[in-house]
Design a protein around this motif. Sequence first.
Motif, PDB file in Angstrom:
ATOM      1  N   GLN A   1      48.727  23.692  41.088  1.00 28.31           N
ATOM      2  CA  GLN A   1      48.622  22.522  41.087  1.00 28.31           C
ATOM      3  C   GLN A   1      48.858  21.948  42.049  1.00 28.31           C
ATOM      4  N   VAL A   2      49.073  21.555  43.311  1.00 26.52           N
ATOM      5  CA  VAL A   2      49.500  22.171  44.925  1.00 26.52           C
ATOM      6  C   VAL A   2      49.410  19.951  45.272  1.00 26.52           C
ATOM      7  N   GLU A   3      50.460  19.867  46.094  1.00 27.64           N
ATOM      8  CA  GLU A   3      49.712  18.497  46.891  1.00 27.64           C
ATOM      9  C   GLU A   3      48.835  18.553  47.586  1.00 27.64           C
ATOM     10  N   THR A   4      48.349  17.477  48.196  1.00 30.18           N
ATOM     11  CA  THR A   4      46.762  17.988  49.147  1.00 30.18           C
ATOM     12  C   THR A   4      47.484  18.571  50.473  1.00 30.18           C
ATOM     13  N   LYS A   5      48.472  18.347  51.148  1.00 29.13           N
ATOM     14  CA  LYS A   5      48.659  18.915  52.427  1.00 29.13           C
ATOM     15  C   LYS A   5      48.936  20.257  52.415  1.00 29.13           C
ATOM     16  N   TYR A   6      49.280  20.880  50.939  1.00 27.94           N
ATOM     17  CA  TYR A   6      49.528  22.060  51.478  1.00 27.94           C
ATOM     18  C   TYR A   6      48.294  22.981  50.664  1.00 27.94           C
ATOM     19  N   GLU A   7      46.863  22.135  50.488  1.00 29.88           N
ATOM     20  CA  GLU A   7      46.534  22.890  49.516  1.00 29.88           C
ATOM     21  C   GLU A   7      45.828  23.879  50.817  1.00 29.88           C
ATOM     22  N   MET A   8      45.820  24.037  52.172  1.00 26.92           N
ATOM     23  CA  MET A   8      45.157  24.657  52.649  1.00 26.92           C
ATOM     24  C   MET A   8      45.531  26.137  52.905  1.00 26.92           C
ATOM     25  N   ALA A   9      47.380  25.932  53.124  1.00 23.45           N
ATOM     26  CA  ALA A   9      48.559  26.535  52.655  1.00 23.45           C
ATOM     27  C   ALA A   9      47.913  27.423  51.358  1.00 23.45           C
ATOM     28  N   PHE A  10      47.857  27.816  50.715  1.00 25.07           N
ATOM     29  CA  PHE A  10      47.568  28.304  49.436  1.00 25.07           C
ATOM     30  C   PHE A  10      46.718  28.717  48.977  1.00 25.07           C
ATOM     31  N   GLN A  11      45.151  28.344  49.435  1.00 25.83           N
ATOM     32  CA  GLN A  11      44.124  29.123  49.299  1.00 25.83           C
ATOM     33  C   GLN A  11      44.106  30.153  50.731  1.00 25.83           C
ATOM     34  N   SER A  12      45.005  30.291  51.781  1.00 24.65           N
ATOM     35  CA  SER A  12      44.745  31.293  52.231  1.00 24.65           C
ATOM     36  C   SER A  12      45.960  32.760  52.485  1.00 24.65           C
ATOM     37  N   ALA A  13      47.322  32.016  51.170  1.00 23.21           N
ATOM     38  CA  ALA A  13      48.201  33.222  50.610  1.00 23.21           C
ATOM     39  C   ALA A  13      47.544  33.750  49.256  1.00 23.21           C
ATOM     40  N   LEU A  14      46.670  33.151  47.873  1.00 16.88           N
ATOM     41  CA  LEU A  14      46.335  33.719  47.581  1.00 16.88           C
ATOM     42  C   LEU A  14      45.503  34.197  48.287  1.00 16.88           C
ATOM     43  N   GLY A  15      44.497  33.713  48.738  1.00 22.08           N
ATOM     44  CA  GLY A  15      42.978  34.711  49.053  1.00 22.08           C
ATOM     45  C   GLY A  15      41.940  34.090  47.693  1.00 22.08           C
ATOM     46  N   ASN A  16      41.226  35.471  46.934  1.00 24.47           N
ATOM     47  CA  ASN A  16      40.791  35.744  45.695  1.00 24.47           C
ATOM     48  C   ASN A  16      40.952  35.759  44.523  1.00 24.47           C
ATOM     49  N   TRP A  17      43.085  35.888  45.042  1.00 22.19           N
ATOM     50  CA  TRP A  17      43.729  35.562  43.366  1.00 22.19           C
ATOM     51  C   TRP A  17      43.137  33.904  42.569  1.00 22.19           C
ATOM     52  N   THR A  18      42.546  33.634  43.812  1.00 21.86           N
ATOM     53  CA  THR A  18      41.975  31.758  43.027  1.00 21.86           C
ATOM     54  C   THR A  18      41.338  31.685  42.423  1.00 21.86           C
ATOM     55  N   LYS A  19      40.305  32.585  41.916  1.00 20.72           N
ATOM     56  CA  LYS A  19      39.481  33.009  41.193  1.00 20.72           C
ATOM     57  C   LYS A  19      39.909  34.013  40.000  1.00 20.72           C
ATOM     58  N   CYS A  20      40.970  34.671  39.825  1.00 19.11           N
ATOM     59  CA  CYS A  20      40.965  35.357  38.996  1.00 19.11           C
ATOM     60  C   CYS A  20      41.632  35.071  37.649  1.00 19.11           C
TER      61      CYS A  20
ATOM     62  N   VAL B   1      53.473  31.579  55.086  1.00 16.41           N
ATOM     63  CA  VAL B   1      51.829  30.518  55.644  1.00 16.41           C
ATOM     64  C   VAL B   1      52.111  28.980  55.753  1.00 16.41           C
ATOM     65  N   ASP B   2      51.353  29.138  56.971  1.00 23.32           N
ATOM     66  CA  ASP B   2      51.673  27.635  57.553  1.00 23.32           C
ATOM     67  C   ASP B   2      50.247  26.871  56.994  1.00 23.32           C
ATOM     68  N   LEU B   3      50.721  25.159  57.420  1.00 24.79           N
ATOM     69  CA  LEU B   3      49.493  24.371  56.579  1.00 24.79           C
ATOM     70  C   LEU B   3      48.088  24.365  57.872  1.00 24.79           C
ATOM     71  N   GLN B   4      48.283  25.073  58.532  1.00 22.09           N
ATOM     72  CA  GLN B   4      46.872  25.939  59.365  1.00 22.09           C
ATOM     73  C   GLN B   4      46.178  26.518  58.671  1.00 22.09           C
ATOM     74  N   GLY B   5      46.661  27.349  57.464  1.00 20.47           N
ATOM     75  CA  GLY B   5      45.758  28.563  57.053  1.00 20.47           C
ATOM     76  C   GLY B   5      46.515  29.795  57.357  1.00 20.47           C
ATOM     77  N   THR B   6      47.200  29.867  58.698  1.00 22.30           N
ATOM     78  CA  THR B   6      47.776  31.280  59.003  1.00 22.30           C
ATOM     79  C   THR B   6      48.842  31.902  58.059  1.00 22.30           C
ATOM     80  N   PHE B   7      48.802  32.886  57.732  1.00 20.04           N
ATOM     81  CA  PHE B   7      49.506  33.922  57.011  1.00 20.04           C
ATOM     82  C   PHE B   7      49.541  34.975  57.897  1.00 20.04           C
ATOM     83  N   VAL B   8      50.703  35.020  57.800  1.00 22.33           N
ATOM     84  CA  VAL B   8      51.973  36.265  57.938  1.00 22.33           C
ATOM     85  C   VAL B   8      52.885  37.144  56.978  1.00 22.33           C
ATOM     86  N   GLY B   9      52.702  38.365  56.318  1.00 23.24           N
ATOM     87  CA  GLY B   9      53.080  39.448  55.080  1.00 23.24           C
ATOM     88  C   GLY B   9      54.170  39.571  56.286  1.00 23.24           C
TER      89      GLY B   9
END
Length: 218
Positions: free
Chosen positions: A10-29, A123-131
């Motif tokens: 349950q993240v704040e709206t401004k972080y939503e894209m960052a977490f969506q990118s970092a988690l990827g398909n895990w969100t549906k698990c 991961v940044d607010l624009q959805g770019t992830f660097v592992g």
Amino acid sequence: MIGSVGELFQVETKYEMAFQSALGNWTKCLVAKDKISAMKIILKAKSKKLGNFSILPLKELEKFKIERPSIPKAKGILGSAIDLCGVDKSNSNLAEALIGSLLVVNDVNEIKNKSILNEWDLVDLQGTFVGKNLLLKYRNKSKDTSIIGRQKKVQIIEKQIKTLDSTKSKINPCIKKPEFCSMINKRIEKTRKQLLGLNLQARIEKNHKQLIGKQKKD
């Protein structure tokens, strides 16, 4: 069954894209209480040919908890994903396993410190992830409704509808301001459609989980 990964974040709206990118398909698990529960669900689902899905056993995820270094103080670092994810303490094993070494930053291009890049995923607010394992990915904002933070979105939209209805009721008589009434009605309709989309997606997932749970009991 505890729920889906995305529903538990349950993240704040401004972080939503960052977490969506970092988690990827895990969100549906899906997330089950433990491995035994997960195996029972999978066996029943397989026998009934319920389709494809994945399950994480919450209890066993504890072994993936790592000793994290101190959060670095550098320009552009917004915080540890663990501190920003909104996951309940009872489900902390899940957050530790999936984002335990993740930093949320304003822009990954601002982070130049090699020690940070070697010790943390970014991961940044624009959805770019660097592992730190050299995995790079980017998630563009889409029109699809994100699973992450959906419960909070529903609450916000319901509150907006009540506010708009209240504003409309105070216009007396409405005929005196037809343009304003028309604008309010359009906003209410648009907001209700957003709520309908969220609730429809939630019902589909709920029916899926109930079906799995029913087969588990059989």
